[in-house]
Write an enzyme that holds these catalytic residues in place. Structure first.
Site, mmCIF file in Angstrom:
data_model
loop_
_atom_site.group_PDB
_atom_site.id
_atom_site.type_symbol
_atom_site.label_atom_id
_atom_site.label_comp_id
_atom_site.label_asym_id
_atom_site.label_seq_id
_atom_site.Cartn_x
_atom_site.Cartn_y
_atom_site.Cartn_z
ATOM 1 N N ALA A 173 -25.231 89.767 -57.199
ATOM 2 C CA ALA A 173 -26.244 89.774 -58.291
ATOM 3 C C ALA A 173 -26.714 88.530 -58.614
ATOM 4 C CB ALA A 173 -25.254 90.439 -59.334
ATOM 5 N N CYS A 174 -26.409 87.265 -58.062
ATOM 6 C CA CYS A 174 -26.855 85.972 -58.446
ATOM 7 C C CYS A 174 -27.973 85.834 -57.313
ATOM 8 C CB CYS A 174 -25.663 85.013 -58.148
ATOM 9 S SG CYS A 174 -26.021 83.411 -58.421
#
Length: 113
Positions: free
Chosen positions: A10-11
């Site tokens: 998600a980063c």
């Protein structure tokens, strides 16, 4: 070359570092550090290898940091908190034969490939 990345899909920084590693022709060992958190001893070793203090690895803007009252905490307390709550670990950490880096920005990974 052996490469390990503590990754969070998600980063954006984590995805960017992973892409740079793969663009260099290396398929790393990908560790979902939230699902499989490092223990305190591993965190201390990685911090030492990277030349970082715990405050440099902890996500101090994560709401959990404030909830746990970690502002002003010492090294041992921060390491223990990251081991117990891996969401607090900043990412991506990349470990290679040439060194260990917190790859923010992702291009920092190029120094150790």
């Amino acid at each position: 070359m052996a490469v390990t990345i503590w990754h969070n899909a998600a980063c954006g920084n984590s995805r960017g570092a992973l892409k740079l590693i793969r663009d260099a022709g290396v398929e790393p060992v990908i560790v979902d550090y939230v699902a499989t958190p490092p223990d305190a001893a591993t965190l201390r070793r990685v911090l030492d290898d990277a030349g970082l203090g715990a405050l440099e690895l902890v996500r101090s803007k994560e709401p959990l940091f404030t909830e746990l009252g970690l502002s002003g905490a010492d090294e041992a307390a921060l390491v223990a908190a990251m081991a117990a709550h891996p969401r607090l670990i900043n990412r991506p950490m990349v470990i290679t034969d040439k060194g260990t880096r917190l790859c923010r920005p992702p291009e920092r990974v190029l120094d150790i490939l």
